[in-house]
Design a protein around this motif. Structure first.
Motif, PDB file in Angstrom:
ATOM      1  N   GLN A 289      47.491  -0.355  22.173  1.00 28.28           N
ATOM      2  CA  GLN A 289      46.371   0.571  22.389  1.00 28.28           C
ATOM      3  C   GLN A 289      45.441   0.748  21.432  1.00 28.28           C
ATOM      4  N   THR A 290      43.855   0.411  21.849  1.00 31.64           N
ATOM      5  CA  THR A 290      42.932   0.428  20.653  1.00 31.64           C
ATOM      6  C   THR A 290      42.431   1.806  20.432  1.00 31.64           C
ATOM      7  N   PHE A 291      41.458   1.647  19.314  1.00 31.75           N
ATOM      8  CA  PHE A 291      41.043   3.029  18.865  1.00 31.75           C
ATOM      9  C   PHE A 291      39.614   2.706  19.188  1.00 31.75           C
ATOM     10  N   LYS A 292      39.138   3.183  20.691  1.00 30.44           N
ATOM     11  CA  LYS A 292      37.979   3.222  21.383  1.00 30.44           C
ATOM     12  C   LYS A 292      37.624   4.486  21.900  1.00 30.44           C
ATOM     13  N   GLU A 293      36.962   5.401  21.034  1.00 32.85           N
ATOM     14  CA  GLU A 293      36.881   6.702  21.672  1.00 32.85           C
ATOM     15  C   GLU A 293      38.148   7.483  22.166  1.00 32.85           C
ATOM     16  N   LEU A 294      38.240   7.767  23.595  1.00 34.17           N
ATOM     17  CA  LEU A 294      39.474   8.241  24.012  1.00 34.17           C
ATOM     18  C   LEU A 294      40.239   7.362  24.991  1.00 34.17           C
ATOM     19  N   GLN A 295      41.225   6.889  24.664  1.00 36.11           N
ATOM     20  CA  GLN A 295      42.073   6.031  25.544  1.00 36.11           C
ATOM     21  C   GLN A 295      43.561   6.707  26.147  1.00 36.11           C
TER      22      GLN A 295
ATOM     23  N   PRO B 228      58.878  12.807  39.043  1.00 37.42           N
ATOM     24  CA  PRO B 228      58.701  14.069  39.832  1.00 37.42           C
ATOM     25  C   PRO B 228      58.990  14.979  38.894  1.00 37.42           C
ATOM     26  N   THR B 229      59.725  15.086  37.426  1.00 38.15           N
ATOM     27  CA  THR B 229      59.990  16.014  36.553  1.00 38.15           C
ATOM     28  C   THR B 229      59.478  15.673  35.145  1.00 38.15           C
ATOM     29  N   LEU B 230      58.842  14.664  34.931  1.00 38.92           N
ATOM     30  CA  LEU B 230      58.460  14.203  33.683  1.00 38.92           C
ATOM     31  C   LEU B 230      57.312  13.378  33.500  1.00 38.92           C
ATOM     32  N   GLU B 231      56.614  13.404  32.781  1.00 34.53           N
ATOM     33  CA  GLU B 231      55.203  12.739  32.540  1.00 34.53           C
ATOM     34  C   GLU B 231      55.144  12.387  30.891  1.00 34.53           C
ATOM     35  N   ILE B 232      55.108  11.072  30.493  1.00 38.41           N
ATOM     36  CA  ILE B 232      54.716  10.918  29.149  1.00 38.41           C
ATOM     37  C   ILE B 232      53.398  10.175  29.085  1.00 38.41           C
ATOM     38  N   LEU B 233      52.192  10.518  28.312  1.00 37.08           N
ATOM     39  CA  LEU B 233      51.162  10.183  28.175  1.00 37.08           C
ATOM     40  C   LEU B 233      51.056   9.440  26.594  1.00 37.08           C
ATOM     41  N   SER B 234      50.409   8.246  26.401  1.00 37.47           N
ATOM     42  CA  SER B 234      50.191   7.635  25.116  1.00 37.47           C
ATOM     43  C   SER B 234      48.712   7.834  24.879  1.00 37.47           C
ATOM     44  N   ILE B 235      48.061   8.676  23.967  1.00 34.98           N
ATOM     45  CA  ILE B 235      46.641   8.979  23.789  1.00 34.98           C
ATOM     46  C   ILE B 235      46.243   8.193  22.352  1.00 34.98           C
ATOM     47  N   SER B 236      45.353   7.489  22.408  1.00 33.14           N
ATOM     48  CA  SER B 236      44.515   7.085  21.232  1.00 33.14           C
ATOM     49  C   SER B 236      43.272   7.664  21.104  1.00 33.14           C
ATOM     50  N   LEU B 237      43.009   7.996  20.088  1.00 29.69           N
ATOM     51  CA  LEU B 237      41.797   8.736  19.696  1.00 29.69           C
ATOM     52  C   LEU B 237      40.955   8.201  18.715  1.00 29.69           C
ATOM     53  N   ALA B 238      39.584   7.767  18.865  1.00 29.16           N
ATOM     54  CA  ALA B 238      39.217   7.150  17.715  1.00 29.16           C
ATOM     55  C   ALA B 238      38.725   8.144  16.569  1.00 29.16           C
ATOM     56  N   GLU B 239      38.456   7.919  15.263  1.00 34.49           N
ATOM     57  CA  GLU B 239      37.956   8.702  14.392  1.00 34.49           C
ATOM     58  C   GLU B 239      36.655   9.522  14.874  1.00 34.49           C
ATOM     59  N   LYS B 240      36.592  10.730  14.787  1.00 33.83           N
ATOM     60  CA  LYS B 240      35.373  11.702  15.190  1.00 33.83           C
ATOM     61  C   LYS B 240      35.252  11.761  16.841  1.00 33.83           C
ATOM     62  N   SER B 241      36.211  11.137  17.577  1.00 29.54           N
ATOM     63  CA  SER B 241      36.110  11.352  19.176  1.00 29.54           C
ATOM     64  C   SER B 241      36.770  12.740  19.375  1.00 29.54           C
ATOM     65  N   ILE B 242      36.154  12.879  20.612  1.00 34.39           N
ATOM     66  CA  ILE B 242      36.677  14.132  21.264  1.00 34.39           C
ATOM     67  C   ILE B 242      37.633  13.849  22.511  1.00 34.39           C
ATOM     68  N   PHE B 243      38.675  14.701  22.680  1.00 34.31           N
ATOM     69  CA  PHE B 243      39.453  14.676  23.970  1.00 34.31           C
ATOM     70  C   PHE B 243      38.910  16.067  24.411  1.00 34.31           C
ATOM     71  N   PRO B 244      37.918  16.064  25.456  1.00 37.02           N
ATOM     72  CA  PRO B 244      37.314  17.213  25.987  1.00 37.02           C
ATOM     73  C   PRO B 244      38.255  18.405  26.456  1.00 37.02           C
ATOM     74  N   LYS B 245      37.731  19.655  26.706  1.00 34.86           N
ATOM     75  CA  LYS B 245      38.393  20.731  26.985  1.00 34.86           C
ATOM     76  C   LYS B 245      39.137  20.301  28.359  1.00 34.86           C
ATOM     77  N   HIS B 246      40.260  20.777  28.455  1.00 33.39           N
ATOM     78  CA  HIS B 246      41.119  20.626  29.518  1.00 33.39           C
ATOM     79  C   HIS B 246      42.328  21.559  29.689  1.00 33.39           C
ATOM     80  N   ILE B 247      43.057  21.634  30.653  1.00 38.32           N
ATOM     81  CA  ILE B 247      44.310  22.390  30.580  1.00 38.32           C
ATOM     82  C   ILE B 247      45.413  21.485  30.982  1.00 38.32           C
ATOM     83  N   SER B 248      46.734  21.799  30.885  1.00 37.68           N
ATOM     84  CA  SER B 248      47.727  21.166  31.318  1.00 37.68           C
ATOM     85  C   SER B 248      48.477  21.847  32.270  1.00 37.68           C
ATOM     86  N   PRO B 249      48.800  20.926  33.479  1.00 30.10           N
ATOM     87  CA  PRO B 249      49.331  21.509  34.680  1.00 30.10           C
ATOM     88  C   PRO B 249      50.986  21.923  34.471  1.00 30.10           C
ATOM     89  N   LYS B 250      51.635  21.654  33.161  1.00 33.23           N
ATOM     90  CA  LYS B 250      52.901  21.967  32.968  1.00 33.23           C
ATOM     91  C   LYS B 250      52.879  22.357  31.225  1.00 33.23           C
TER      92      LYS B 250
END
Length: 97
Positions: free
Chosen positions: A11-17, A25-47
């Motif tokens: 996974q590369t560092f290009k903004e938000l990946q 049905p009971t589990l989700e795993i996400l891999s997030i890469s966030l480049a320096e000074k990038s933002i993962f915008p406002k959101h809510i988690s369903p769980k």
């Protein structure tokens, strides 16, 4: 034959990946890469969710607080609470919910 998944390492560092690693049905795993000074915008988690920083560092903004997280730290948070993330440096983290 055993299959090894290299998604996180590749996974590369290009903004938000965002890459979904696991979805059942009971589990989700996400891999997030966030480049320096990038933002993962406002959101809510369903769980209820857990964030595990693999490398780098982030500011996790939730309920008018800023929580600085660095490599190998874990933070749990409740569902349906608005939050967002800013990267202090190139960062990879997992979301488990």
């Amino acid at each position: 034959m055993i299959a090894i998944d290299n998604t996180i390492a590749q996974q590369t560092f290009k903004e938000l990946q965002i890459q979904q690693l696991v979805k059942t049905p009971t589990l989700e795993i996400l891999s997030i890469s966030l480049a320096e000074k990038s933002i993962f915008p406002k959101h809510i988690s369903p769980k209820d969710a857990h964030l595990i920083v693999l490398e780098g560092s982030i500011d996790f903004h939730i309920e008018n607080q800023i929580i600085k997280l660095t490599a190998q730290q874990h933070f749990g948070f409740s569902k349906e609470v608005e939050h967002w993330v800013s990267a202090i440096e190139d960062t990879k983290f997992l979301i488990i919910r």
